[in-house]
Design an enzyme around this catalytic site. Structure first.
Site, mmCIF file in Angstrom:
data_model
loop_
_atom_site.group_PDB
_atom_site.id
_atom_site.type_symbol
_atom_site.label_atom_id
_atom_site.label_comp_id
_atom_site.label_asym_id
_atom_site.label_seq_id
_atom_site.Cartn_x
_atom_site.Cartn_y
_atom_site.Cartn_z
ATOM 1 N N SER A 107 0.812 -1.217 0.000
ATOM 2 C CA SER A 107 0.000 0.000 0.000
ATOM 3 C C SER A 107 0.846 1.266 0.000
ATOM 4 O O SER A 107 0.448 2.277 -0.581
ATOM 5 C CB SER A 107 -0.940 0.002 1.221
ATOM 6 O OG SER A 107 -1.862 -1.055 1.145
ATOM 7 N N HIS B 113 -0.090 3.760 4.891
ATOM 8 C CA HIS B 113 -0.890 4.452 3.881
ATOM 9 C C HIS B 113 -0.591 5.950 3.905
ATOM 10 O O HIS B 113 -0.433 6.581 2.854
ATOM 11 C CB HIS B 113 -2.387 4.234 4.139
ATOM 12 C CG HIS B 113 -2.836 2.813 3.968
ATOM 13 N ND1 HIS B 113 -2.418 1.802 4.797
ATOM 14 C CD2 HIS B 113 -3.668 2.252 3.062
ATOM 15 C CE1 HIS B 113 -2.993 0.667 4.409
ATOM 16 N NE2 HIS B 113 -3.752 0.909 3.358
#
Length: 299
Positions: free
Chosen positions: A183, A246
Site C-alpha cells: 500500500s 498508507h
C-alpha cells in the site's frame, strides 16, 4: 503579396519515425496509413496523464516499447510471494494474516526492525486475497499509464520511496504493530497523480478532472476503511497490522511523486523542488533511524 520564404518558416515537428506531427499532437499518417492501436492508446494515455501543453511533446516521442516493465515485474513478484504462502503454507493465508506470513522473513515486525531489509520487503507479503487484489488492481491501473509517460525509473523511485516512507512512518507512529502489503508504494503513485490532477485541473479536461479526482477519493476512502478495520476491528490471533504506511506512502507521493510527475519535459536535476524533496526525505530517514535506535517504545 510577396512570396513566402519557405526556409524561414518554422518546420513541422516529426516523430521518431519521421512522420509529421500537427500542432495538436495528432500524427499525420503516411500515404493514408491508419493510426495503429498503440498510437490510439498513447493518445488516450496522454489525455489522462498530462496537461494539454505537454501532450504534443509526449505524442511526438510516444512509443509502446519498452513496455512498463517495473510496475509489471513488481506486481508479478508480489503475486508470486502471495501464491507461495497461500499454496505451500497454511491455507488460511487466502483469507487473512496467518502464522506463516506473520513469521515470514519479509514481514516488517517491530522486534525485528534491526533486519533493515524488512523496511522494504514487507511490500511482497499481503494479508489475504482482498488485500493483494486491491493493491495489484490500483497499482497496475495507475502505474502502467504513468510508466508509459514517465518511464520506469521515475515510477520506480516514487513507488519505492512510498514503500520506505510507509514503513518508517509506521515505525514512528505505530511502533508496536506489524506491516505487510504494498500500500505504501501504491499510495505514492496515487498521491503523485492526485496532486498533478488537482494542480493541472483546467489543463487536464475539467470534466475528466472531476471524474478522476472523485474516483481517487472513493478508492482511497474504501481502502482506508479496510485498513482501519484490519487494525482496530479484526482481532484474529491478536495480530495487529498497521495502517499508518498508507499515510506515509501518500505523503511521499504528494511530495516526491508530484515533483517526478509534474512536468513531462523538465529535467529533474535542474528542478529545485527535486533537490528540496531529496533533502527532506534524507532528513526524514535519518530521524526515523535515530528514533528506532534510541527512542522507540519497541526497544
Amino acid at each position: 503579396m510577396g512570396d513566402i520564404d519557405l526556409e524561414q518558416q518554422e518546420p513541422f515537428p516529426v516523430d521518431r519515425d519521421g512522420r509529421q506531427v500537427t500542432r495538436s499532437g495528432d500524427k499525420q499518417p503516411d500515404g493514408g496509413r491508419k493510426v495503429g492501436c498503440c498510437e490510439r492508446f498513447q493518445e488516450s494515455v496522454s489525455r489522462w496523464m498530462l496537461p494539454e501543453d505537454s501532450r504534443s511533446n509526449y505524442l511526438e516521442r510516444a512509443n509502446c516499447w519498452p513496455p512498463p516493465v517495473f510496475i509489471i515485474l513488481i506486481s508479478i513478484a508480489e503475486l508470486a510471494v502471495f501464491i507461495y504462502y497461500a499454496v505451500w503454507k497454511p491455507q488460511k493465508q487466502w483469507v487473512t494474516l496467518s502464522e506463516s506470513i506473520w513469521n515470514s522473513p519479509l514481514t516488517y515486525k517491530s522486534d525485528r526492525r534491526h533486519e533493515a531489509w524488512r523496511f522494504v520487503s514487507y511490500m511482497f507479503v499481503h494479508a489475504g486475497v482482498e488485500h493483494i487484489l486491491g493493491n495489484l488492481l490500483m497499482q497496475l491501473l495507475l502505474g502502467i499509464p504513468l510508466e508509459l509517460v514517465h518511464k520506469g525509473f521515475e515510477v520506480g523511485m516514487v513507488y519505492l520511496a512510498g514503500v520506505l516512507a510507509g514503513s518508517l512512518t509506521s515505525s514512528i507512529f505505530d511502533p508496536l504493530s506489524a506491516l505487510v502489503g504494498a500500500s505504501g508504494g501504491t499510495y505514492a503513485l496515487i498521491g503523485g497523480y492526485f496532486m498533478n490532477a488537482v494542480v493541472n485541473f483546467r489543463e487536464m479536461i475539467p470534466i475528466l478532472g472531476v471524474f478522476r479526482i472523485l474516483v481517487i477519493l472513493i478508492i482511497v476512502g474504501t481502502d482506508f476503511g479496510f485498513a482501519f478495520y484490519r487494525r482496530f476491528a479484526s482481532e484474529e490471533d491478536g495480530l495487529q497490522v498497521s495502517f499508518v504506511a498508507h499515510f506515509g506512502g501518500i505523503a511521499a507521493g504528494m511530495t516526491i511523486g508530484y515533483v517526478f510527475f509534474s512536468d513531462y519535459n523538465k529535467k529533474l536535476l535542474k528542478d529545485p523542488r527535486f533537490w528540496c524533496c531529496v533533502v527532506c526525505f534524507i532528513v526524514f530517514i535519518i530521524f526515523a533511524v535515530l528514533f528506532n535506535i534510541f527512542l522507540s517504545p519497541a526497544s
